[in-house]
Design an enzyme around this catalytic site. Structure first.
Site, PDB file in Angstrom:
ATOM      1  N   LYS A  22      58.052 -86.488 -91.510  1.00 51.43           N
ATOM      2  CA  LYS A  22      56.607 -86.603 -91.246  1.00 51.43           C
ATOM      3  C   LYS A  22      56.354 -87.009 -89.803  1.00 51.43           C
ATOM      4  O   LYS A  22      55.516 -86.430 -89.116  1.00 51.43           O
ATOM      5  CB  LYS A  22      55.988 -87.632 -92.203  1.00 51.43           C
ATOM      6  CG  LYS A  22      54.589 -88.079 -91.805  1.00 51.43           C
ATOM      7  CD  LYS A  22      54.044 -89.160 -92.713  1.00 51.43           C
ATOM      8  CE  LYS A  22      54.528 -90.559 -92.447  1.00 51.43           C
ATOM      9  NZ  LYS A  22      53.844 -91.299 -91.374  1.00 51.43           N
ATOM     10  N   ASN A  23      57.057 -88.042 -89.349  1.00 48.45           N
ATOM     11  CA  ASN A  23      56.746 -88.585 -88.023  1.00 48.45           C
ATOM     12  C   ASN A  23      57.267 -87.727 -86.874  1.00 48.45           C
ATOM     13  O   ASN A  23      56.930 -87.972 -85.714  1.00 48.45           O
ATOM     14  CB  ASN A  23      57.268 -90.025 -87.904  1.00 48.45           C
ATOM     15  CG  ASN A  23      56.447 -90.968 -88.765  1.00 48.45           C
ATOM     16  OD1 ASN A  23      55.372 -90.602 -89.239  1.00 48.45           O
ATOM     17  ND2 ASN A  23      56.953 -92.171 -88.979  1.00 48.45           N
ATOM     18  N   CYS A 124      44.323-101.356 -89.090  1.00 51.88           N
ATOM     19  CA  CYS A 124      45.455-100.821 -89.836  1.00 51.88           C
ATOM     20  C   CYS A 124      46.059-101.925 -90.689  1.00 51.88           C
ATOM     21  O   CYS A 124      46.048-103.088 -90.307  1.00 51.88           O
ATOM     22  CB  CYS A 124      46.497-100.303 -88.854  1.00 51.88           C
ATOM     23  SG  CYS A 124      47.994 -99.708 -89.632  1.00 51.88           S
ATOM     24  N   ARG A 129      47.950-102.572 -83.935  1.00 51.72           N
ATOM     25  CA  ARG A 129      48.234-101.209 -83.488  1.00 51.72           C
ATOM     26  C   ARG A 129      47.236-100.662 -82.462  1.00 51.72           C
ATOM     27  O   ARG A 129      46.559 -99.653 -82.699  1.00 51.72           O
ATOM     28  CB  ARG A 129      48.360-100.266 -84.686  1.00 51.72           C
ATOM     29  CG  ARG A 129      49.408-100.762 -85.675  1.00 51.72           C
ATOM     30  CD  ARG A 129      49.663 -99.778 -86.756  1.00 51.72           C
ATOM     31  NE  ARG A 129      50.439 -98.632 -86.328  1.00 51.72           N
ATOM     32  CZ  ARG A 129      50.675 -97.570 -87.088  1.00 51.72           C
ATOM     33  NH1 ARG A 129      50.193 -97.516 -88.288  1.00 51.72           N
ATOM     34  NH2 ARG A 129      51.383 -96.568 -86.627  1.00 51.72           N
ATOM     35  N   ASP A 320      60.231 -99.052 -90.455  1.00 52.98           N
ATOM     36  CA  ASP A 320      59.777 -98.237 -91.589  1.00 52.98           C
ATOM     37  C   ASP A 320      60.696 -98.342 -92.808  1.00 52.98           C
ATOM     38  O   ASP A 320      60.398 -97.754 -93.854  1.00 52.98           O
ATOM     39  CB  ASP A 320      59.629 -96.768 -91.176  1.00 52.98           C
ATOM     40  CG  ASP A 320      58.461 -96.569 -90.224  1.00 52.98           C
ATOM     41  OD1 ASP A 320      57.637 -97.487 -90.089  1.00 52.98           O
ATOM     42  OD2 ASP A 320      58.384 -95.482 -89.609  1.00 52.98           O
ATOM     43  N   ARG A 412      50.861 -89.851 -98.718  1.00 52.83           N
ATOM     44  CA  ARG A 412      50.691 -89.599 -97.283  1.00 52.83           C
ATOM     45  C   ARG A 412      52.010 -89.221 -96.627  1.00 52.83           C
ATOM     46  O   ARG A 412      52.013 -88.523 -95.610  1.00 52.83           O
ATOM     47  CB  ARG A 412      50.146 -90.854 -96.586  1.00 52.83           C
ATOM     48  CG  ARG A 412      48.744 -91.192 -96.944  1.00 52.83           C
ATOM     49  CD  ARG A 412      48.256 -92.331 -96.124  1.00 52.83           C
ATOM     50  NE  ARG A 412      48.383 -92.047 -94.690  1.00 52.83           N
ATOM     51  CZ  ARG A 412      47.925 -92.822 -93.728  1.00 52.83           C
ATOM     52  NH1 ARG A 412      47.302 -93.927 -94.027  1.00 52.83           N
ATOM     53  NH2 ARG A 412      48.081 -92.493 -92.457  1.00 52.83           N
TER      54      ARG A 412
HETATM   55  C1  EPZ Z   1      55.231 -94.809 -85.084  1.00 51.04           C
HETATM   56  O1  EPZ Z   1      53.956 -95.443 -84.989  1.00 51.04           O
HETATM   57  C2  EPZ Z   1      55.363 -94.340 -86.501  1.00 51.04           C
HETATM   58  N1  EPZ Z   1      54.285 -93.406 -86.789  1.00 51.04           N
HETATM   59  C3  EPZ Z   1      55.318 -95.528 -87.455  1.00 51.04           C
HETATM   60  O2  EPZ Z   1      55.556 -95.034 -88.747  1.00 51.04           O
HETATM   61  C4  EPZ Z   1      56.443 -96.500 -87.066  1.00 51.04           C
HETATM   62  O3  EPZ Z   1      56.343 -97.655 -87.878  1.00 51.04           O
HETATM   63  C5  EPZ Z   1      56.317 -96.895 -85.602  1.00 51.04           C
HETATM   64  O4  EPZ Z   1      56.286 -95.710 -84.764  1.00 51.04           O
HETATM   65  C6  EPZ Z   1      57.452 -97.778 -85.106  1.00 51.04           C
HETATM   66  O5  EPZ Z   1      58.667 -97.132 -85.296  1.00 51.04           O
HETATM   67  C7  EPZ Z   1      54.382 -92.156 -86.393  1.00 51.04           C
HETATM   68  O6  EPZ Z   1      55.342 -91.737 -85.762  1.00 51.04           O
HETATM   69  C8  EPZ Z   1      53.255 -91.253 -86.747  1.00 51.04           C
HETATM   70  P1  EPZ Z   1      54.481 -97.675 -81.826  1.00 51.04           P
HETATM   71  P2  EPZ Z   1      53.329 -95.775 -83.567  1.00 51.04           P
HETATM   72  O7  EPZ Z   1      53.493 -97.207 -80.825  1.00 51.04           O
HETATM   73  O8  EPZ Z   1      53.736 -94.744 -82.606  1.00 51.04           O
HETATM   74  C9  EPZ Z   1      52.572-101.702 -80.165  1.00 51.04           C
HETATM   75  C10 EPZ Z   1      55.260 -94.971 -91.114  1.00 51.04           C
HETATM   76  O9  EPZ Z   1      55.344 -95.756 -92.099  1.00 51.04           O
HETATM   77  N2  EPZ Z   1      51.702-100.839 -79.349  1.00 51.04           N
HETATM   78  O10 EPZ Z   1      55.933 -97.387 -81.577  1.00 51.04           O
HETATM   79  O11 EPZ Z   1      51.902 -96.036 -83.772  1.00 51.04           O
HETATM   80  C11 EPZ Z   1      52.278-101.567 -81.659  1.00 51.04           C
HETATM   81  O12 EPZ Z   1      51.189-102.351 -82.048  1.00 51.04           O
HETATM   82  C12 EPZ Z   1      54.794 -95.507 -89.825  1.00 51.04           C
HETATM   83  O13 EPZ Z   1      55.551 -93.767 -91.174  1.00 51.04           O
HETATM   84  C13 EPZ Z   1      50.882-101.420 -78.422  1.00 51.04           C
HETATM   85  O14 EPZ Z   1      50.855-102.660 -78.248  1.00 51.04           O
HETATM   86  O15 EPZ Z   1      54.085 -97.142 -83.261  1.00 51.04           O
HETATM   87  C14 EPZ Z   1      53.601-102.006 -82.247  1.00 51.04           C
HETATM   88  O16 EPZ Z   1      53.671-103.390 -82.271  1.00 51.04           O
HETATM   89  C15 EPZ Z   1      53.754 -96.504 -89.805  1.00 51.04           C
HETATM   90  N3  EPZ Z   1      50.064-100.617 -77.673  1.00 51.04           N
HETATM   91  C16 EPZ Z   1      54.636-101.463 -81.249  1.00 51.04           C
HETATM   92  O17 EPZ Z   1      53.908-101.259 -80.042  1.00 51.04           O
HETATM   93  C17 EPZ Z   1      50.080 -99.256 -77.808  1.00 51.04           C
HETATM   94  O18 EPZ Z   1      49.321 -98.578 -77.098  1.00 51.04           O
HETATM   95  C18 EPZ Z   1      55.314-100.169 -81.632  1.00 51.04           C
HETATM   96  O19 EPZ Z   1      54.307 -99.233 -82.049  1.00 51.04           O
HETATM   97  C19 EPZ Z   1      50.932 -98.684 -78.747  1.00 51.04           C
HETATM   98  C20 EPZ Z   1      51.744 -99.495 -79.516  1.00 51.04           C
END
Ligand code: EPZ
Length: 436
Positions: A22-23, A124, A129, A320, A412
């Site tokens: 998915k991701n 969320c 996030r 995850d 989802r």
């Molecule tokens: C991706 O989310 C995945 N989703 C998530 O999968 C996964 O948990 C996550 O990466 C971490 O591996 C998809 O790929 C669609 P991040 P993403 O940006 O990209 C902070 C699932 O269950 N951050 O790597 O949104 C954020 O808050 C899920 O399938 C900022 O501070 O995650 C977090 O603490 C849910 N500012 C950390 O970085 C930003 O602009 C990592 O988030 C962006 C992120």
């Protein structure tokens, strides 16, 4: 509303094919916006997040034709972003609020059209996030952004984004993907440092290369992208879902059994295999006709050893799979300390596991699980995708009947989870009359 009713205490036996990731599929779908030519994507999981992402592209004016494969768990889609309404280019709130990954259209739209209007995703269940890392990098590339009525209104006054040398202040999968896509059509070279190395980022980069993008450093923390004038169509099959694979491994580790995962990349879940091996599970890997096979065995009655984990960006232990591993640790002998370092609120499954009888304590970003603990079926409620999977795993272990409510979260991201579990002998029924 659909729910799953599980009769626990049955070991899992047999073979199961892992669906596409998915991701990985979500950013690949967004990447179709970078070209007017058709993009053919295969091996997408047939789950509701993928359908939502396709709807986001359709809302932007992209043509989409999708088809499920024979078993109904995977699908392919042809996307053609040839005749978008460039005056509008709006990703609407009613779609974005249901799926945060919609923000991934921002980079491609700005890169190709120099403008975009994308709803901010909002809150969320697993943490704040924010999307600041996405917006900051795009601003450095020359985009001007305002937030108006909940939408990011973005313009590139000079028409084309420019290449930058950028170090992300935090590792972010989504920000890396968004800026990687934006950089493919930017003027000049972009260097992204502290980039996420998750296999899903690498898969997107490979797809972009097939479209004509110039990218170096794939699967490393430094990506170098030389912007090109235009990209073309491509055919791309997304990688197998390492989180779905890890979820099945946790299910067998917790509920016992002997299962072969087909179409899996063991190297992409090495941290999980290592952990479960240290707990006492036995693994065998081999090459099959359609990709690699991974066999996991835990004999009924065989004791598991409790181990500690801390989530971390790839190649560390995936956030995850943190929830699913917690279900495993309820069955292991000893104390397991589980630290969640990526998201601030990702322990909501813990309270539901307690309702099933788990012995655990949460202290900030740390969970302490004492096992082994007999679980007893009851009604539990899912709060997000991976929490739902955890409750299903716990239900497979628990004596008696477990009902997992609100399983639209599962739909989802897991393609046919209950049918796949049933094929392994689990006694799982979907109740409520909804679609699969
Ligand atoms: C991706 O989310 C995945 N989703 C998530 O999968 C996964 O948990 C996550 O990466 C971490 O591996 C998809 O790929 C669609 P991040 P993403 O940006 O990209 C902070 C699932 O269950 N951050 O790597 O949104 C954020 O808050 C899920 O399938 C900022 O501070 O995650 C977090 O603490 C849910 N500012 C950390 O970085 C930003 O602009 C990592 O988030 C962006 C992120």
């Amino acid at each position: 509303m659909d729910r799953l009713v599980i009769q626990g205490g049955v070991p899992l036996l047999g073979r199961v094919a892992i669906s596409g990731a998915k991701n990985a599929a979500l950013p690949c779908i967004a990447a179709a916006l970078l070209t007017a030519e058709p993009v053919q994507l295969r091996h997408l999981p047939a789950v509701s997040d993928i359908r939502t992402m396709i709807r986001v592209l359709q809302a932007l004016g992209c043509a989409a034709e999708s088809q499920k494969d024979e078993a109904g768990f995977d699908m392919s889609v042809q996307l053609t972003a040839a005749s978008l309404d460039t005056g509008e280019l709006r990703a609407p709130y009613d779609l974005v609020k249901t799926m945060r990954a919609s923000i991934l259209v921002l980079g491609p739209l700005l890169a190709r059209f120099g403008r975009a209007s994308v709803s901010l995703p909002g809150g969320c269940a697993i943490g704040a996030r924010p999307v600041n890392l996405h917006l900051e990098a795009l601003e450095r590339m020359g985009a001007q952004m305002t937030i108006d009525k909940g939408y990011v209104e973005a313009r590139v006054p000079v028409g084309r984004l420019r290449g930058i040398d950028h170090a992300f202040t935090k590792v972010s999968v989504g920000a890396t993907e968004n800026i990687l896509m934006a950089a493919t059509l930017a003027d000049g070279t972009t260097t992204l440092r502290n980039a996420a190395q998750e296999p899903e980022v690498g898969d997107l980069a490979i797809m972009l290369q097939a479209m004509g993008a110039q990218i170096e450093g794939i699967n490393t923390p430094t990506l170098t992208i030389r912007g090109v004038e235009r990209l073309g169509g491509c055919e791309h099959a997304v990688i197998p879902d390492r989180i779905e694979a890890g979820t099945f491994l946790c299910a067998v580790a917790a509920a016992c059994g002997d299962v072969v995962l087909e179409r899996v990349e063991p190297d992409q879940i090495r941290s999980v295999i290592d952990l479960l091996e240290r707990c006492g599970c036995v693994f065998t890997e081999r090459q099959g006709a359609e990709g690699r096979h991974l066999r996991i065995q835990r004999e009924c009655g065989q004791k598991l050893r409790a181990k500690d984990i801390a989530t971390a960006p790839y190649p560390g232990f995936p956030t995850d799979l943190q929830a699913q591993v917690m279900a495993v640790m309820t069955q292991a002998t000893g104390i397991s300390v589980i630290r969640e370092t990526i998201f601030e609120n990702r322990f909501q499954h813990a309270m539901e596991l307690e309702r099933l009888g788990a012995n655990l304590r949460i202290d900030g970003g740390t969970a302490i699980v004492a096992g082994p603990c007999p679980l007893t079926g009851c009604t539990v409620m899912a709060t997000d995708l991976r929490a739902s999977a955890t409750l299903v795993i716990a239900g497979l272990v628990a004596q008696g009947e477990t009902t997992v409510d609100r399983i639209y979260h599962l739909d989802r991201g897991y393609a046919g989870l209950e049918q796949k579990l049933k094929s392994l002998g689990a006694r799982v029924e979907r109740v409520g009359g909804g679609k699969v």
